[in-house]
Design a protein around this motif. Structure first.
Motif, PDB file in Angstrom:
ATOM      1  N   ARG A 296     -10.177   4.186 -12.572  1.00 44.43           N
ATOM      2  CA  ARG A 296     -10.257   4.904 -11.298  1.00 44.43           C
ATOM      3  C   ARG A 296     -10.136   3.962 -10.101  1.00 44.43           C
ATOM      4  N   PHE A 297     -10.850   2.831 -10.146  1.00 41.88           N
ATOM      5  CA  PHE A 297     -10.911   1.949  -8.980  1.00 41.88           C
ATOM      6  C   PHE A 297      -9.874   0.829  -9.082  1.00 41.88           C
ATOM      7  N   VAL A 298      -8.609   1.232  -9.125  1.00 44.56           N
ATOM      8  CA  VAL A 298      -7.518   0.261  -9.109  1.00 44.56           C
ATOM      9  C   VAL A 298      -7.162  -0.037  -7.652  1.00 44.56           C
ATOM     10  N   PRO A 299      -6.535  -1.180  -7.363  1.00 45.50           N
ATOM     11  CA  PRO A 299      -6.133  -1.483  -5.974  1.00 45.50           C
ATOM     12  C   PRO A 299      -5.197  -0.417  -5.421  1.00 45.50           C
ATOM     13  N   LYS A 300      -5.395  -0.048  -4.139  1.00 42.62           N
ATOM     14  CA  LYS A 300      -4.583   0.970  -3.462  1.00 42.62           C
ATOM     15  C   LYS A 300      -4.043   0.396  -2.149  1.00 42.62           C
ATOM     16  N   ILE A 301      -3.062   1.061  -1.570  1.00 37.81           N
ATOM     17  CA  ILE A 301      -2.422   0.607  -0.324  1.00 37.81           C
ATOM     18  C   ILE A 301      -2.640   1.650   0.750  1.00 37.81           C
ATOM     19  N   ALA A 302      -3.157   1.207   1.889  1.00 38.82           N
ATOM     20  CA  ALA A 302      -3.269   2.054   3.082  1.00 38.82           C
ATOM     21  C   ALA A 302      -2.078   1.745   3.986  1.00 38.82           C
ATOM     22  N   ALA A 303      -1.383   2.794   4.491  1.00 39.77           N
ATOM     23  CA  ALA A 303      -0.172   2.587   5.290  1.00 39.77           C
ATOM     24  C   ALA A 303      -0.160   3.532   6.484  1.00 39.77           C
ATOM     25  N   ASN A 304       0.450   3.069   7.556  1.00 38.93           N
ATOM     26  CA  ASN A 304       0.659   3.897   8.762  1.00 38.93           C
ATOM     27  C   ASN A 304       2.012   4.553   8.617  1.00 38.93           C
ATOM     28  N   GLU A 305       2.026   5.847   8.270  1.00 39.99           N
ATOM     29  CA  GLU A 305       3.285   6.505   7.948  1.00 39.99           C
ATOM     30  C   GLU A 305       4.198   6.662   9.162  1.00 39.99           C
ATOM     31  N   ALA A 315      10.476   4.600  -0.884  1.00 41.20           N
ATOM     32  CA  ALA A 315      10.392   3.370  -1.668  1.00 41.20           C
ATOM     33  C   ALA A 315       8.943   2.995  -1.955  1.00 41.20           C
ATOM     34  N   LEU A 316       8.039   3.242  -0.977  1.00 42.62           N
ATOM     35  CA  LEU A 316       6.634   2.916  -1.180  1.00 42.62           C
ATOM     36  C   LEU A 316       5.984   3.868  -2.180  1.00 42.62           C
ATOM     37  N   THR A 317       6.398   5.147  -2.144  1.00 47.80           N
ATOM     38  CA  THR A 317       5.770   6.155  -3.002  1.00 47.80           C
ATOM     39  C   THR A 317       6.378   6.188  -4.403  1.00 47.80           C
ATOM     40  N   ASP A 318       7.706   6.151  -4.469  1.00 49.47           N
ATOM     41  CA  ASP A 318       8.384   6.355  -5.739  1.00 49.47           C
ATOM     42  C   ASP A 318       9.167   5.143  -6.219  1.00 49.47           C
ATOM     43  N   GLY A 319       9.195   4.087  -5.460  1.00 49.19           N
ATOM     44  CA  GLY A 319      10.032   2.954  -5.815  1.00 49.19           C
ATOM     45  C   GLY A 319       9.507   2.166  -6.999  1.00 49.19           C
ATOM     46  N   ASP A 320      10.431   1.465  -7.657  1.00 49.13           N
ATOM     47  CA  ASP A 320      10.059   0.620  -8.776  1.00 49.13           C
ATOM     48  C   ASP A 320       9.506  -0.701  -8.267  1.00 49.13           C
ATOM     49  N   MET A 321       9.120  -1.558  -9.229  1.00 45.32           N
ATOM     50  CA  MET A 321       8.615  -2.868  -8.874  1.00 45.32           C
ATOM     51  C   MET A 321       9.729  -3.659  -8.165  1.00 45.32           C
ATOM     52  N   GLY A 322       9.391  -4.262  -7.021  1.00 46.91           N
ATOM     53  CA  GLY A 322      10.373  -5.034  -6.253  1.00 46.91           C
ATOM     54  C   GLY A 322      11.153  -4.193  -5.264  1.00 46.91           C
ATOM     55  N   ALA A 323      10.782  -2.911  -5.068  1.00 50.64           N
ATOM     56  CA  ALA A 323      11.507  -2.053  -4.134  1.00 50.64           C
ATOM     57  C   ALA A 323      11.323  -2.552  -2.698  1.00 50.64           C
ATOM     58  N   GLU A 337      -3.815  -3.700   1.806  1.00 50.08           N
ATOM     59  CA  GLU A 337      -4.259  -3.490   0.425  1.00 50.08           C
ATOM     60  C   GLU A 337      -5.763  -3.246   0.388  1.00 50.08           C
ATOM     61  N   LEU A 338      -6.148  -2.155  -0.264  1.00 48.08           N
ATOM     62  CA  LEU A 338      -7.562  -1.799  -0.396  1.00 48.08           C
ATOM     63  C   LEU A 338      -8.054  -2.250  -1.769  1.00 48.08           C
ATOM     64  N   MET A 339      -9.008  -3.170  -1.812  1.00 52.94           N
ATOM     65  CA  MET A 339      -9.548  -3.715  -3.058  1.00 52.94           C
ATOM     66  C   MET A 339     -10.890  -3.063  -3.377  1.00 52.94           C
ATOM     67  N   PHE A 340     -11.098  -2.712  -4.624  1.00 49.81           N
ATOM     68  CA  PHE A 340     -12.344  -2.105  -5.084  1.00 49.81           C
ATOM     69  C   PHE A 340     -12.938  -2.947  -6.214  1.00 49.81           C
TER      70      PHE A 340
END
Length: 502
Positions: A296-305, A315-323, A337-340
């Motif tokens: 549940r508490f994996v790292p997440k990203i907060a962004a200003n849309e 790209a941020l939502t559906d992109g692959d690694m390196g997008a 980056e939000l760290m838990f």
């Protein structure tokens, strides 16, 4: 018909960390006697020369009945469930136990039959009653499930019980085919759920192969003798099928019980595993909570849309690694980056404490339970091993006493029913045949005179542990360490030098 794995393995068996399995794999191999051998000791001078033969005969039937595997199951039941049970008797062509009429055959009858002065009575061959693996006309040692065995609830042990019983599930056809039983004509039984392709079974005779009834074999005592009563529960109706005096000249019951925590205050002892059942459940819940936190508490990203382009959002939502994510201003001002904390340290400490409590309750060291050790010296390992060794030694003594009682009852069955004069047992190798190159064996045979002396002999029995019994490696290491420490002392070296070539 197809069966899903979830139908075979219920959810409650899927434990995260199965301590029961780990503990049993450590304890049971240490207390079960590997390749045991029965030793016979004479109780009077007249039995001295026949004691070795009695030992060989018992070991022969121990192998023939596969007693070692049966006693392993009994030891597992004793450790996991509180007690294990085996049954000793003699199987005839009529099934598990001898008929009442067979007790009329005396030793004199056997000798007359052997020399041809009397014809041996033939018995009609029928289906075995209980266990198809038990060979007819032989002593047997049978495994008994604790779930199908009951003891007089007024007693505090098997020895002072007034009755015991064993439950079987038999088909109607088996009951009617066994000439030992009466009142079988009107048996109906319960039809089990059959696979769809077997729905064509319609005739009464075919259904009797599947319909089952619950059969109870009750052994009880009176002041004069012991009796066996067999009754069945056919739906709501009870029927009596057999009721005769027991033909066994045996001390105690046909059943023998192994326990590790038995005392004189309670009939059924509590198993070692019962003591840690709640700890096992708590450990599972704690580890499941830890794994849930990790997921549940994996790292997440907060962004200003508002500061990202439409392509950047995708790209941020559906992109692959390196997008590549495009923004309208400095990315450091758009993303964060939000760290838990994925694993709370107090849960890890709780797991360690639960394992420590399990070690205290079972006597299994942490190193044996987890495969990891914090001991840095042989002395520390010996100290850790000490408590567990004492507990295992106590359980090994209980197994030894159980096997000695079992051997005594098996011998009582042998001398009552086995015709020693007909036995031909291999007793070692005398050499190799020069012509064929095959080994030549020594054969153990018993004449009528010696057979009679064996039946009248009196013996004590003991169990010799096989060579595969595992030693205490920690203690052995410490013994070697002490020996080398003594040899390396200066005064010892000086004394050795003074001896010269000696």
């Amino acid at each position: 018909f197809s069966t899903q794995a979830s139908d075979i393995i219920p959810d409650w068996t899927m434990t995260t960390t199965n301590l029961f399995h780990a503990i049993c794999k450590v304890v049971l191999p240490s207390i079960i006697f590997q390749n045991p051998r029965v030793l016979a000791f004479p109780k009077k001078m007249e039995s001295q020369d026949t004691a070795p033969i009695a030992s060989e005969i018992l070991n022969h039937f121990y192998k023939k009945t596969d007693a070692e595997e049966i006693n392993q199951k009994v030891a597992w039941d004793a450790y996991m469930l509180g007690y294990g049970v085996s049954k000793i008797g003699y199987a005839t062509k009529y099934g598990m136990d001898v008929k009442t009429d067979d007790k009329k055959r005396t030793v004199k009858d056997r000798i007359l039959e052997q020399v041809g002065l009397k014809k041996k009575e033939e018995v009609e061959d029928t289906h075995p009653e209980i266990n198809y693996t038990i060979i007819s006309e032989n002593p047997y040692i049978a495994y008994v499930s604790p779930f199908n065995f009951g003891i007089d609830p007024r007693s505090t042990s098997l020895e002072n019980a007034q009755y015991v019983y064993e439950k079987f599930k038999k088909t109607v056809k088996q009951m009617k085919a066994n000439g030992k039983y009466k009142n079988t004509k009107d048996l109906v039984g319960i039809t089990p759920a059959l696979p769809s392709q077997n729905n064509q079974v319609t005739s009464q005779s075919e259904l009797e192969e599947f319909r089952t009834i619950d059969l109870y074999e009750i052994h009880y005592r009176t002041e004069d003798a012991a009796y066996i009563l067999v009754i069945s529960k056919d739906g709501e109706e009870w029927r009596e099928h057999y009721h005769e005096e027991s033909i066994y000249e045996m001390e105690g019951w046909q059943y023998e019980m192994l326990t590790f925590n038995q005392h004189g205050h309670k009939l059924y002892p509590i198993s070692d595993m019962t003591k840690i059942r709640m700890l096992q459940e708590r450990l599972n819940n704690t580890i499941d909570t830890i794994l849930e936190q990790v997921d549940r508490f994996v790292p997440k990203i907060a962004a200003n849309e508002t500061e990202m382009t439409p392509q950047g959002k995708r790209a941020l939502t559906d992109g692959d690694m390196g997008a590549v994510v495009y923004t309208t201003k400095n990315p450091n001002e758009v993303f964060k980056e939000l760290m838990f904390t994925q694993l709370k340290s107090d849960l890890k400490v709780l797991v360690d404490q639960i394992i420590d409590i399990v070690s205290i309750q079972t006597g299994i060291t942490r190193a044996q339970l987890t495969g990891l050790s914090s001991s840095s010296t042989a002395t520390e390992a010996t100290i850790e091993q000490g408590g567990q060794t004492l507990r295992l030694s106590d359980m090994s003594r209980a197994v030894n006493r159980y096997l000695k009682r079992q051997a005594m009852k098996l011998w009582q069955v042998c001398k009552q029913f086995v015709e020693f004069e007909e036995l031909e047992l291999i007793n070692g190798v005398s050499g190799m045949d020069e012509k064929t190159g095959l080994p030549k064996y020594n054969w153990l045979t018993v004449d009528a005179n010696r057979g009679e002396r064996m039946r009248e002999g009196e013996y004590d029995f003991d169990i010799e542990v096989g060579s595969t019994q595992k030693p205490d490696l920690a203690v052995i290491r410490k013994q070697f360490e002490n020996m080398f420490s003594i040899l390396a002392r200066t005064d010892v070296i000086t004394l050795m030098q003074q001896q010269g070539k000696k």
